[in-house]
Design an enzyme around this catalytic site. Structure first.
Site: not given
Length: 531
Positions: A289, A352, A405
């Site tokens: 990430e 995301k 994440c």
């Protein structure tokens, strides 16, 4: 002895009862990674049952006040559980201590105090259907199953350290999650952990242990049956080869503008190194990430370096900040995974969907910014969430389901647009939390998503744990926390799990309705429940 302990628990009141509940919750966290001590659950939950036994509703009070004593027991239990299980979140605030250390009590105590409300709800629901013997154990399972289900989505959701993970320390014990889902596994955990409380009852109450032992045997037996049918590790590998790069860059250095070039050079050098003897040349290289310390759309020289690193047959998947310009407005920024080819072109990307409150964006932004607050990862205006998860096209016939994440902790949010995925790719940066239980807990939850979805997992973490996990939750390759290195391996095959993929609502409803029906069948007394 058990009867004496039960009597002692039922006799507690006031702050003694609150303290006992808090300590039980704190002790129960030992069932979670990296400890995986199941004994802690078998001690903590019977005491919780006996404490709730003592919280008899007063029929002369209003509905809420009748069940408030039980709710407070659940809250203190949850407060101990979450303080002991999430204290490490405060480490992220110490990366830039000068700016964020003031918020440490909010992270270490405030968040657990809020999450404990869900366990207060669990105890209240349980007490609503409370009765003697087996009935109250089923009621507790119903309460915790319901509470953990709510925790997956209410107030944006935060199902970290859900109770069900305590029953899934190994792939053998993970297979039941494909049937029960996370809420069902949490209900099962509450039932099994609380079952020893029945030993302090009469003969009829003790017969409930037979049910508990049968469920435990079924849980283990189903896992053994699934793994017995599964191919041996490595036997079902595809021809697609993957390299995972784990550089273990200290979080404070990632924020240092003077270190950007050195960080990028390290990623390039690790990606270019030849594979070890017997290892495949990678088709896909995966960086963690926000690995790229630049906005690539405004840094063409970085794309050129990547183009020189990636060969004609390769694709690079990297976590990066993606900028989207909007005419006459400020740019939008996304936490993304980018696919980059040998020409330095971004061939596909996925943004995301589920952002971290206060970490990547500010809830009630206008009001909180007026108070001088900002998100931990500072971007102009914070990150923007994607409207839907996009399965990222890696190369012909290969599509990965991206989880960035902590998106990996949400079992019910794996819907996507695009082609059917062949694997899950989870990129993360857990360096925020150092050598604490947090990264181990995060990895375990991502591992369980692989079992639930029947998809292999490619996990690239800046400082670990990076791994390739097959569709049965078995780790085929792994880099431990804080190791520096690469993983070169072939990608395992996918398979279709028991309920199919992403059946979370279906699983949850079946489990909770079954428990509710059992409670009613056992005559959990509507007429006597206030006695």
């Amino acid at each position: 002895m058990i009867e004496r302990l039960a009597g002692r628990g039922r006799s507690l009141s006031g702050w003694h009862r609150a303290l006992a509940a808090f300590l039980c919750g704190a002790f129960a966290i030992l069932t979670q990674p990296p400890f995986d001590i199941l004994f802690a659950g078998f001690l903590a939950f019977p005491i919780l049952v006996w404490l709730i036994d003592s919280a008899r509703p007063d029929p002369d009070k209003g509905l809420i006040r009748r069940f408030l004593p039980a709710a407070m027991i659940g809250w203190w239990f949850g407060f101990g559980y979450f303080v002991a299980g999430l204290w490490w979140i405060g480490a992220a605030l110490l990366v830039d201590a000068e700016q964020f250390a003031w918020a440490l009590p909010l992270a270490v105590l405030g968040l657990p105090a809020f999450l404990a409300l869900f366990y207060a709800c669990a105890a209240m629901v349980a007490r609503l259907f409370w009765s003697d013997g087996l009935g109250r154990i089923l009621a507790l399972a119903l309460g915790f199953g319901f509470a953990e289900w709510l925790r997956t989505f209410l107030f944006t959701g935060f199902p970290w350290n859900a109770l069900g993970y305590a029953l899934m320390p190994t792939p053998l014990l993970m297979q039941s999650s494909a049937i029960a889902g996370l809420a069902g596994m949490s209900a099962l955990a509450a039932f099994l952990f609380a079952a020893p409380a029945l030993l302090a009852g009469g003969r009829l109450a003790r017969s409930g242990m037979v049910l508990a032992l049968g469920l435990a045997a079924g849980h283990v037996g189903y896992g053994a049956w699934v793994l017995a049918k599964a191919p041996a590790i490595g036997a079902d590998d595809t021809t697609l080869s993957v390299r995972i790069v784990q550089p273990s860059i200290t979080q404070s250095l990632k924020w240092d503008d003077g270190e950007k070039r050195a960080i990028f050079d390290k990623f390039i050098a690790m990606s270019e190194q030849p594979p070890a003897a017997g290892k495949p040349v990678p088709d896909v290289i995966v960086w963690p990430e926000t690995a790229v310390p630049y906005i690539l759309s405004s840094t063409p020289e970085a794309l050129t370096r990547i183009a020189h690193t990636v060969t004609d047959e390769q694709v690079l998947l990297t976590g990066a900040v993606r900028e989207e310009t909007v005419p006459r407005r400020e740019s939008r920024y996304y936490n993304s995974i980018l696919a980059i080819d040998t020409r330095g072109r971004v061939t596909d990307y996925s943004d995301k969907v589920h952002l971290v409150p206060f970490g990547e964006y500010l809830p009630f932004e206008r009001w909180l910014r007026s108070l001088g607050l900002q998100e931990v990862v500072e971007m102009p205006g914070g990150f923007t969430p994607a409207r839907a998860r996009h399965a990222i096209n890696v190369m012909e016939g290969q599509t990965f389901l991206p989880l960035i994440c902590y998106e990996a902790i949400f079992p019910g949010e794996l819907g996507y647009t695009g082609r059917k995925p062949t694997a899950i790719v989870n990129v993360t940066n857990d360096a925020w939390y150092g050598d604490t239980p947090g990264p181990h807990q995060h990895f375990r939850q991502a591992q369980v998503r692989s079992v639930e979805q029947g998809l292999p997992l490619v996990r690239a973490a800046n400082n670990g744990v990076s791994a390739i996990v097959d569709a049965y939750g078995r780790i085929t390759e792994e880099l431990p926390l804080d190791a520096v290195g690469v993983i070169d391996a072939y990608l395992p095959q996918a398979h279709v799990p028991f309920w199919g993929r992403s059946p979370g609502v279906k699983q949850t409803l079946v489990i909770l309705l079954t428990l509710l029906s059992a409670c009613l069948w056992l005559r959990l007394p509507f007429s006597r429940r206030f006695h």
